[in-house]
Every structure is written in C-alpha cells, then in structure tokens.
Design a protein around this motif. Structure first.
Motif, PDB file in Angstrom:
ATOM      1  N   GLU A  91      13.448  -8.048  -2.007  1.00  0.00           N
ATOM      2  CA  GLU A  91      12.835  -6.951  -2.769  1.00  0.00           C
ATOM      3  C   GLU A  91      11.679  -7.349  -3.777  1.00  0.00           C
ATOM      4  N   GLU A  92      11.889  -8.359  -4.417  1.00  0.00           N
ATOM      5  CA  GLU A  92      11.018  -9.121  -5.337  1.00  0.00           C
ATOM      6  C   GLU A  92       9.609  -9.361  -4.491  1.00  0.00           C
ATOM      7  N   SER A  93       9.688  -9.901  -3.209  1.00  0.00           N
ATOM      8  CA  SER A  93       8.546 -10.208  -2.538  1.00  0.00           C
ATOM      9  C   SER A  93       8.000  -8.974  -1.977  1.00  0.00           C
ATOM     10  N   ALA A  94       8.750  -7.858  -1.505  1.00  0.00           N
ATOM     11  CA  ALA A  94       8.027  -6.669  -1.184  1.00  0.00           C
ATOM     12  C   ALA A  94       7.303  -5.841  -2.284  1.00  0.00           C
ATOM     13  N   GLU A  95       7.882  -6.022  -3.597  1.00  0.00           N
ATOM     14  CA  GLU A  95       7.208  -5.222  -4.837  1.00  0.00           C
ATOM     15  C   GLU A  95       6.008  -6.126  -5.046  1.00  0.00           C
ATOM     16  N   LEU A  96       5.925  -7.330  -4.766  1.00  0.00           N
ATOM     17  CA  LEU A  96       4.600  -8.163  -5.016  1.00  0.00           C
ATOM     18  C   LEU A  96       3.514  -7.811  -4.051  1.00  0.00           C
ATOM     19  N   TYR A  97       3.881  -7.693  -2.598  1.00  0.00           N
ATOM     20  CA  TYR A  97       3.114  -7.427  -1.537  1.00  0.00           C
ATOM     21  C   TYR A  97       2.434  -5.996  -1.707  1.00  0.00           C
ATOM     22  N   THR A  98       3.440  -5.019  -2.358  1.00  0.00           N
ATOM     23  CA  THR A  98       2.860  -3.843  -2.416  1.00  0.00           C
ATOM     24  C   THR A  98       1.950  -3.859  -3.778  1.00  0.00           C
ATOM     25  N   HIS A  99       2.284  -4.466  -4.958  1.00  0.00           N
ATOM     26  CA  HIS A  99       1.280  -4.576  -5.897  1.00  0.00           C
ATOM     27  C   HIS A  99      -0.147  -4.998  -5.733  1.00  0.00           C
ATOM     28  N   TYR A 100      -0.065  -6.038  -4.715  1.00  0.00           N
ATOM     29  CA  TYR A 100      -1.135  -6.531  -4.452  1.00  0.00           C
ATOM     30  C   TYR A 100      -2.116  -6.107  -3.036  1.00  0.00           C
ATOM     31  N   ASN A 101      -1.290  -5.045  -2.753  1.00  0.00           N
ATOM     32  CA  ASN A 101      -2.053  -4.052  -1.313  1.00  0.00           C
ATOM     33  C   ASN A 101      -2.058  -4.929  -0.047  1.00  0.00           C
ATOM     34  N   LEU A 102      -0.948  -5.773   0.085  1.00  0.00           N
ATOM     35  CA  LEU A 102      -1.010  -6.909   1.111  1.00  0.00           C
ATOM     36  C   LEU A 102       0.042  -6.400   2.065  1.00  0.00           C
ATOM     37  N   PRO A 103      -0.326  -6.545   3.596  1.00  0.00           N
ATOM     38  CA  PRO A 103       0.720  -6.489   4.343  1.00  0.00           C
ATOM     39  C   PRO A 103       1.938  -7.324   4.441  1.00  0.00           C
TER      40      PRO A 103
END
Length: 273
Positions: A91-103
């Motif tokens: 969940e934390e990893s997905a939150e970081l990817y969403t914040h940086y607009n990364l796939p």
C-alpha cells in the motif's frame, strides 16, 4: 541517460532534482523485489537530516555532483510520510507511485513487501558507511568459527550550507528643509551737496523764482536661485562575519555481548564495547 545503479554507489551521495537543485543526502536504498535493483532512496532533509522522504530512481543517473532524479524538490517535500525504519508495504509503495505519477509494477500491489535479507535494504549511518541492522545477523544463524564481526557506530558530521537570511535595500528619498543666508544689498539715498559760490556765479544775473531738479534713485534686491550639487556617493557592501554555533544530535553505536555455553548451561560471560 538512465544507467544501472549499484547500492554501494548511492550511499553518502547527494540527490539532485531535475532542475539541478540539491534535495538532500541518501539515507536508505530500497531494492526492487523483482529485479533486485535500486528502486527507491530516502533523502535526509531538515536539521541534522532527521527527516526522510522517498525519491524514485526511475530514470536516475549518477554524476560527479550526485544522483540526478527525474522529479522536483517540491514533489519530494510533498511526498507521503512513511516510516523508514520498517518494511515498505504494498500500500505504501502504491501510494508513492501515485504521488510521483509513475506506473506501479506488479510488486507494488497493496500486499506486504518485506525485506527478506540484507540485500533488500542498505542502511547508512551518519558517517556515510552502509551497514545492516542487528536483527539481520539473527536471521542468518551463528557465524562460523574464526569469522570476524564488524562493529559500527555513528559519528556526527557537521557542515554548513548558505541560506538567505535577509535583504537590505539602500533607498534615496527627498526631504525639504529651510535654509537661511545673509546677502549684502545696497540702495541709493539722496543728499544735498553744498558748493561755494564762484566769481562767475556772482557776476551772472540770477532771477528769483521756482526751479526743480529730479534724481533717480536705485536699490538692490536679494534674489534666490537653486542648483543641484553632488555632495556624496554611497553604495551597499557585504562582509562575512564568522561565528561559532553548537550543534547536537543522537548517534547509535553497536556493542558486543559475549555468551558462553558450558555444561548445557548458557551464561553471559561479559560485554565488550
């Protein structure tokens, strides 16, 4: 110019954003569960580097001034605050990817992503040396006879960085004052001048009657004019003043405990610091 980065190259390096601004220093390196390559680094910011933010390494490359990442300093400062002392969950990893607009890769789904061995996460102390936490050795089991164990400790490293402390402006403005000065002026006054009668005046005929004479009088008047006169030239200058400032911070040290097994009993023999 993305290249394969090795964890040991990242430790103690500066992180530079896409505009060439320094964000901070690498605190921790996180490896991808799939590729086993560096995927994230945490950047130490704030006084004594007490705060850490996650920065993605996608598209990052290493140069002499540090690791250049494909994000901005503001984006890093706004990143979600995640505890860097624990494993990075899905969940934390997905939150970081969403914040940086990364796939997000498959491994970044909302499920537990744990560090299974010492290669999953490289730790850095304040001295800049990489080391694993103490619980890692407990997982690997007892060491073989004669194998050396390294003891590490953190040391404070103090430095300076130039920041803007204020601005000074030199401004010129106009004030009106009253000034007095004495000016000498002259004027003409009439006076009667008497002359003696000459012999020719006596012999000339004179009639008694009225007669008049006119004289024009003059006087000076004070007149004031103004002129601009340069009187002084000034400019702003700077000088550097050096002062001493005391800094403090907490450091961690590793210590050794010696345990001895004898006759089926285990006892603590002593402590070596």
């Amino acid at each position: 110019m993305a290249t394969t980065l090795r964890p040991e190259e990242l430790i103690d390096n500066s992180v530079v954003d896409m505009e060439g601004r320094k964000i901070g220093k690498v605190g921790t390196v996180y490896l991808s569960d799939e590729s086993r390559q560096p995927e994230w680094v945490t950047v130490k910011t704030g006084l004594f580097g007490q705060k850490e933010s996650f920065v993605p390494l996608q598209g990052a490359y290493l140069e002499s001034d540090g690791i250049h990442v494909q994000t901005s300093k503001e984006k890093v400062s706004e990143a979600p605050r995640i505890d860097t002392d624990t494993d990075l969950s899905g969940e934390e990893s997905a939150e970081l990817y969403t914040h940086y607009n990364l796939p997000a890769p498959r491994g970044a789904m909302p499920e537990e992503r744990s560090r299974t061995d010492t290669e999953t996460r490289s730790e850095q102390g304040t001295t800049g040396a990489a080391g694993a936490r103490g619980r890692t050795d407990e997982r690997t089991g007892p060491r073989s006879e004669g194998e050396a164990m390294v003891r590490s400790e953190e040391h404070l490293r103090a430095g300076t960085e130039e920041t803007e402390s204020g601005r000074v402006r030199l401004r010129k403005y106009v004030v009106t004052e009253e000034e007095q000065m004495n000016v000498p002026v002259s004027h003409e006054e009439v006076r009667i001048e008497r002359e003696p009668i000459s012999e020719s005046d006596r012999s000339a005929p004179h009639d008694i009657g009225e007669e008049e004479q006119e004289v024009i009088l003059h006087r000076e008047q004070a007149r004031v004019t103004k002129e601009n006169v340069p009187v002084e030239k000034v400019r702003l200058g700077k000088e550097k003043v050096t002062e001493e400032e005391t800094v403090a911070g907490e450091v961690r040290k590793e210590k050794f405990d010696i345990e001895e097994e004898e006759g089926g009993r285990r006892g603590r023999r002593g402590r070596n610091t």
